[in-house]
Design a protein around this motif. Structure first.
Motif, PDB file in Angstrom:
ATOM      1  N   ILE A 185     -66.135  54.058  -7.831  1.00  0.00           N
ATOM      2  CA  ILE A 185     -66.433  52.747  -7.245  1.00  0.00           C
ATOM      3  C   ILE A 185     -65.777  51.680  -8.108  1.00  0.00           C
ATOM      4  O   ILE A 185     -66.076  51.552  -9.306  1.00  0.00           O
ATOM      5  CB  ILE A 185     -67.953  52.504  -7.167  1.00  0.00           C
ATOM      6  N   ASN A 186     -64.847  50.912  -7.480  1.00  0.00           N
ATOM      7  CA  ASN A 186     -64.119  49.853  -8.195  1.00  0.00           C
ATOM      8  C   ASN A 186     -63.462  50.363  -9.478  1.00  0.00           C
ATOM      9  O   ASN A 186     -63.510  49.728 -10.528  1.00  0.00           O
ATOM     10  CB  ASN A 186     -65.049  48.680  -8.531  1.00  0.00           C
ATOM     11  N   GLY A 187     -62.894  51.558  -9.363  1.00  0.00           N
ATOM     12  CA  GLY A 187     -62.162  52.123 -10.493  1.00  0.00           C
ATOM     13  C   GLY A 187     -63.031  52.780 -11.542  1.00  0.00           C
ATOM     14  O   GLY A 187     -62.510  53.314 -12.532  1.00  0.00           O
ATOM     15  N   ALA A 188     -64.374  52.785 -11.352  1.00  0.00           N
ATOM     16  CA  ALA A 188     -65.275  53.392 -12.344  1.00  0.00           C
ATOM     17  C   ALA A 188     -65.951  54.618 -11.741  1.00  0.00           C
ATOM     18  O   ALA A 188     -66.371  54.600 -10.577  1.00  0.00           O
ATOM     19  CB  ALA A 188     -66.323  52.385 -12.798  1.00  0.00           C
ATOM     20  N   GLN A 189     -66.026  55.682 -12.524  1.00  0.00           N
ATOM     21  CA  GLN A 189     -66.653  56.915 -12.061  1.00  0.00           C
ATOM     22  C   GLN A 189     -68.169  56.836 -12.256  1.00  0.00           C
ATOM     23  O   GLN A 189     -68.659  56.419 -13.306  1.00  0.00           O
ATOM     24  CB  GLN A 189     -66.104  58.110 -12.852  1.00  0.00           C
ATOM     25  N   HIS A 190     -68.927  57.237 -11.197  1.00  0.00           N
ATOM     26  CA  HIS A 190     -70.392  57.256 -11.248  1.00  0.00           C
ATOM     27  C   HIS A 190     -70.853  58.673 -10.914  1.00  0.00           C
ATOM     28  O   HIS A 190     -70.659  59.153  -9.793  1.00  0.00           O
ATOM     29  CB  HIS A 190     -70.982  56.263 -10.242  1.00  0.00           C
ATOM     30  N   THR A 191     -71.472  59.336 -11.896  1.00  0.00           N
ATOM     31  CA  THR A 191     -71.856  60.733 -11.729  1.00  0.00           C
ATOM     32  C   THR A 191     -73.318  60.925 -12.117  1.00  0.00           C
ATOM     33  O   THR A 191     -73.776  60.403 -13.141  1.00  0.00           O
ATOM     34  CB  THR A 191     -70.984  61.656 -12.611  1.00  0.00           C
ATOM     35  N   GLY A 212     -82.828  66.476 -13.592  1.00  0.00           N
ATOM     36  CA  GLY A 212     -81.545  65.902 -13.197  1.00  0.00           C
ATOM     37  C   GLY A 212     -80.465  66.276 -14.186  1.00  0.00           C
ATOM     38  O   GLY A 212     -80.745  66.795 -15.273  1.00  0.00           O
ATOM     39  N   ASP A 213     -79.225  66.038 -13.780  1.00  0.00           N
ATOM     40  CA  ASP A 213     -78.076  66.330 -14.639  1.00  0.00           C
ATOM     41  C   ASP A 213     -77.435  65.024 -15.080  1.00  0.00           C
ATOM     42  O   ASP A 213     -77.109  64.164 -14.252  1.00  0.00           O
ATOM     43  CB  ASP A 213     -77.039  67.172 -13.883  1.00  0.00           C
ATOM     44  N   VAL A 214     -77.252  64.887 -16.398  1.00  0.00           N
ATOM     45  CA  VAL A 214     -76.680  63.665 -16.961  1.00  0.00           C
ATOM     46  C   VAL A 214     -75.292  63.972 -17.519  1.00  0.00           C
ATOM     47  O   VAL A 214     -75.122  64.894 -18.328  1.00  0.00           O
ATOM     48  CB  VAL A 214     -77.583  63.113 -18.093  1.00  0.00           C
ATOM     49  N   HIS A 215     -74.289  63.212 -17.068  1.00  0.00           N
ATOM     50  CA  HIS A 215     -72.922  63.372 -17.577  1.00  0.00           C
ATOM     51  C   HIS A 215     -72.776  62.567 -18.869  1.00  0.00           C
ATOM     52  O   HIS A 215     -73.352  61.490 -19.009  1.00  0.00           O
ATOM     53  CB  HIS A 215     -71.920  62.875 -16.520  1.00  0.00           C
ATOM     54  N   GLU A 216     -72.017  63.094 -19.791  1.00  0.00           N
ATOM     55  CA  GLU A 216     -71.904  62.464 -21.111  1.00  0.00           C
ATOM     56  C   GLU A 216     -71.419  61.022 -21.034  1.00  0.00           C
ATOM     57  O   GLU A 216     -71.885  60.153 -21.770  1.00  0.00           O
ATOM     58  CB  GLU A 216     -70.933  63.267 -22.002  1.00  0.00           C
ATOM     59  N   THR A 217     -70.465  60.739 -20.142  1.00  0.00           N
ATOM     60  CA  THR A 217     -69.871  59.392 -20.106  1.00  0.00           C
ATOM     61  C   THR A 217     -70.011  58.684 -18.765  1.00  0.00           C
ATOM     62  O   THR A 217     -69.979  57.449 -18.717  1.00  0.00           O
ATOM     63  CB  THR A 217     -68.365  59.472 -20.449  1.00  0.00           C
ATOM     64  N   ASP A 218     -70.190  59.432 -17.674  1.00  0.00           N
ATOM     65  CA  ASP A 218     -70.083  58.816 -16.346  1.00  0.00           C
ATOM     66  C   ASP A 218     -71.422  58.582 -15.656  1.00  0.00           C
ATOM     67  O   ASP A 218     -71.446  58.117 -14.508  1.00  0.00           O
ATOM     68  CB  ASP A 218     -69.211  59.687 -15.430  1.00  0.00           C
ATOM     69  N   SER A 219     -72.520  58.916 -16.296  1.00  0.00           N
ATOM     70  CA  SER A 219     -73.829  58.704 -15.657  1.00  0.00           C
ATOM     71  C   SER A 219     -74.209  57.232 -15.732  1.00  0.00           C
ATOM     72  O   SER A 219     -74.176  56.629 -16.810  1.00  0.00           O
ATOM     73  CB  SER A 219     -74.906  59.554 -16.338  1.00  0.00           C
ATOM     74  N   THR A 220     -74.552  56.658 -14.575  1.00  0.00           N
ATOM     75  CA  THR A 220     -74.896  55.234 -14.485  1.00  0.00           C
ATOM     76  C   THR A 220     -76.152  55.053 -13.635  1.00  0.00           C
ATOM     77  O   THR A 220     -76.588  55.973 -12.928  1.00  0.00           O
ATOM     78  CB  THR A 220     -73.752  54.437 -13.830  1.00  0.00           C
ATOM     79  N   ASP A 221     -76.691  53.833 -13.697  1.00  0.00           N
ATOM     80  CA  ASP A 221     -77.839  53.507 -12.840  1.00  0.00           C
ATOM     81  C   ASP A 221     -77.491  53.714 -11.373  1.00  0.00           C
ATOM     82  O   ASP A 221     -78.277  54.266 -10.600  1.00  0.00           O
ATOM     83  CB  ASP A 221     -78.254  52.044 -13.037  1.00  0.00           C
TER      84      ASP A 221
END
Length: 719
Positions: free
Chosen positions: A524-530, A599-608
């Motif tokens: 989304i808008n160039g940012a990865q959300h995982t 839940g699964d949390v990604h090291e760098t790409d997990s966001t609200d």
């Protein structure tokens, strides 16, 4: 000068519709000297039914408050409706009262709404007196009603009177007065409905045996509450009247017994003695426990924000630090708003003052919502109108405040320096809706403003606008409730509206258990959300003491969820918002438990954003996989009919998918107890009248929700 609180009685008159509440209230006002002539329901001349709709229909719709003296006591009395559609008026009244008079018809006995109001009185721990009315009616049966009160209500009625005779004047032994079992005297009322005088005489021989039996029964019930009474009985010594009355009062105030009196309010029999009993046995404010509340908890969230979450939170959310306020003018002020009425000069807020004092031109705190309100004037209430402007009110008073703007029913008002939040008032959910629309564009804005005002007055009224259709959906407790709202819009506010067919307020739940994972993996808008959220959804019907405090959908968290606090809070907030919305069929959800498993949390790409999206996807997926169940509102029906019409009425009920639970003979009629879906009961009033030639009567009360048949579900699925 402070009022002597021991001389105040805050009471309500409650009953099933047509048991004679308003007539009893009118007769009380008349015999006390507060009115020169007793009003009559049939003529629309009663004090408390002062609304045009009430006078036209001959029923009470709005609770009304009157104050009058009886001997050395001042009585604040609230007359309440008996029709189930207006049960909120009873609920809010009982929440603020210290005692109640429950009226029963000697012919119909304990009816459906009798049970409802009795349960409401139990809920608020209100001491009460029972009054068996209409003993001059054909088919009146004092003993049968006494036993019904005992068995159907689980009560402890204590007969302090029995009737002298039963039935109308043309029968062999008509009702002519009451027997006082404490004094063992006969009381008659020679002037009838036009008089205030009564005659006390010795008991005639024909009444003595029955009176002695009932007196012995009364005393046996009281032995459990007084050793002194028991000792006098064992030693066969005379028992002083004053001792009996003292024991009755103590047992009544502590809700161990309910004194039972009898008479005919319409014909002026027994009402003075009923007032004597109110003064003698119902508690004054000082005898009530100190009112309990808690410190306001500032959560930083708006009132319209998140719903309560886990089961544990439902209990914890109710309390900050526990506080109490004694009914003492020297305590800090606190009171509860329990009714709001519109006036041209500003809304009138009915308030029960529990502690302290309040004066005009003062400032109070709405502690639950953390804002201050101005109180410009105080008024004594008479019926539903302002009567006398007051210079102050204190603990124990019920008064009307003018000047408030934002407070609503159930809000606590208190001293700005001593905040406290009292328990609010819980109202039932609406069960029926109709679509209305203004006929002209000029009326459209006025309709919205008027509905806003009605919603503020009536906590069981809801509305929502559909911008696509231009219609407004108004919801209430029954057909009559919505009909009264419609008439008010047209008559009182001059609106021209179109009204469409009524709709049932369905609910949704799930048929089974499902465990799913919702995943978000988006750019989304160039940012990865995982992110990924794992949920479990299952049917859940709460039981036990916490049941009433829990939301329709409970959101909980598995201890091993493994999410960091910031993401956990985001997911819980999103789930609670989703749970407060609609299910897959578009109806509110209930009887459902949602558990966040992990839940699964990604090291760098997990966001609200990722976890909000994943939570919503998991929620929708879980509802579908668990299976849709449509719940329809079920009504408890009580029908009374002459035997010759029973077959036709039962046949009609069966066609309406009713389940007949019980039939029993009561005097000359047959009583049918059944349950039926609300969707099939529209128009039943006209149908039952037609099938019984106008001789049947019925009442309906909400019983709960049950799964709707597959054919009803298929309609909403579009099959």
């Amino acid at each position: 000068m402070s009022t002597d609180l021991t001389k105040i009685r805050n009471i309500g008159v409650i009953a099933h519709i047509d048991a004679g509440k308003t007539t009893t209230t009118e007769r009380m006002l008349y015999v006390s000297g507060a009115r020169h002539r007793a009003g009559e329901v049939d003529r629309g001349t009663t004090t408390t039914d002062d609304d045009a709709e009430e006078q036209e229909r001959g029923i009470t719709i709005y609770s009304a408050c009157v104050q009058f003296p009886w001997k050395d006591v001042s009585i604040n009395l609230i007359d309440t409706p008996g029709h189930v559609d207006f049960t909120a008026e009873v609920e809010r009244s009982l929440r603020v009262l210290d005692g109640a008079v429950v009226v029963f018809s000697a012919r119909e006995g304990v009816e459906a709404q009798s049970e409802t109001v009795w349960r409401q009185a139990n809920k608020y721990k209100v001491p009460r007196i029972a009054f068996i009315n209409k003993l001059d009616r054909e088919g009146a049966d004092f003993e049968a009603v006494f036993e019904e009160i005992e068995k159907r209500l689980g009560a402890q009625p204590l007969a302090l009177q029995i009737p002298a005779g039963l039935g109308p004047a043309h029968v062999a032994n008509p009702f002519r007065g009451v027997v006082d079992l404490i004094a063992m005297k006969l009381i008659t009322f020679p002037e009838g409905k036009e008089g205030r005088e009564f005659i006390t005489a010795e008991l005639p021989e024909d009444l003595l045996p029955e009176a002695q039996l009932w007196r012995e029964k009364m005393l046996e019930s009281l032995y459990d509450y007084s050793n002194e009474l028991m000792e006098l009985a064992l030693s066969e010594e005379p028992i002083p009247e004053q001792l009996i009355r003292s024991v009755v009062r103590d047992a009544t105030v502590h809700q161990q017994v309910q004194p039972l009196l009898c008479g005919s309010a319409l014909h002026g029999i027994g009402v003075q003695q009923l007032l004597d009993a109110v003064a003698a046995y119902l508690p004054h404010p000082l005898e009530m426990p100190p009112v309990e509340g808690h410190e306001p908890v500032k959560s930083g969230k708006s009132d319209h924000g998140r719903r309560k979450g886990a089961v544990e939170a439902a209990a914890a959310d109710q309390t900050g630090k526990k506080l109490v306020r004694k009914p003492d003018p020297n305590e800090p002020f606190c009171g509860l708003v329990f009714k709001i009425l519109p006036f041209k000069t500003g809304d009138l807020y009915w308030v029960r003052v529990y502690s302290g004092e309040i004066k005009p031109n003062s400032r109070v705190l709405n502690a639950g919502k953390d804002f201050k309100e101005n109180v410009s004037q105080l008024w004594r209430i008479h019926a539903t109108k302002k009567d006398e402007q007051l210079q102050g009110a204190q603990a124990g008073d019920i008064v009307a405040l003018l000047g408030l703007r934002e407070s609503v029913t159930g809000d606590t008002l208190c001293d700005t320096r001593a905040p406290i939040v009292l328990e609010s008032i819980e109202f039932p959910e609406t069960v029926i809706s109709v679509a209305v629309e203004a006929e002209s564009s000029g009326d459209k804005k006025k309709l919205g403003e008027t509905l806003d005002m009605l919603k503020k007055q009536d906590p069981t009224f809801r509305y929502e606008e559909n911008e696509e259709t231009g219609q407004t959906l108004i919801s209430g407790m029954g057909e009559l409730h919505l009909e009264v709202i419609q008439h008010r819009l047209e008559r009182d506010f001059g609106l021209k509206i179109k009204v469409h067919k009524p709709r049932v307020s369905y609910r949704e739940t799930v048929g089974g258990r499902a465990e799913v994972t919702g995943e978000c993996n988006r750019l989304i808008n160039g940012a990865q959300h995982t992110g990924a959220v794992k949920l479990r959804v299952e049917p859940f019907t709460p039981t036990g003491p916490l049941a009433a405090k829990l939301p329709p959908v409970v959101v909980s968290v598995d201890p091993g969820h493994g999410l960091p606090d910031d993401l956990l809070n985001v997911v819980i907030e999103e789930l609670e918002t989703a749970a407060a919305g609609s299910g897959t069929l578009g109806f509110p959800l209930m009887r459902l438990k949602i558990t966040l498993v992990g839940g699964d949390v990604h090291e760098t790409d997990s966001t609200d954003i990722a976890f909000r999206t994943a939570a919503n996807l998991a929620f929708d997926k879980a509802l579908r996989e668990a299976g849709q169940v449509l719940l329809e509102p079920i009504m408890k029906l009580e029908l009374s009919t002459p035997e010759e019409h029973l077959g036709a009425l039962v046949g009609d009920l069966q066609q309406r998918r009713a389940i007949i639970h019980q039939t029993e003979q009561r005097a000359t009629d047959t009583l049918v107890q059944a349950e039926a879906p609300l969707a099939n009961m529209f128009g039943y009033s006209n149908a039952s009248r037609s099938l019984s030639q106008g001789l049947a009567s019925f009442s309906m009360t909400p019983s709960g929700y049950a799964p709707a048949p597959d054919e009803v579900l298929r309609v909403f699925l579009g099959d």
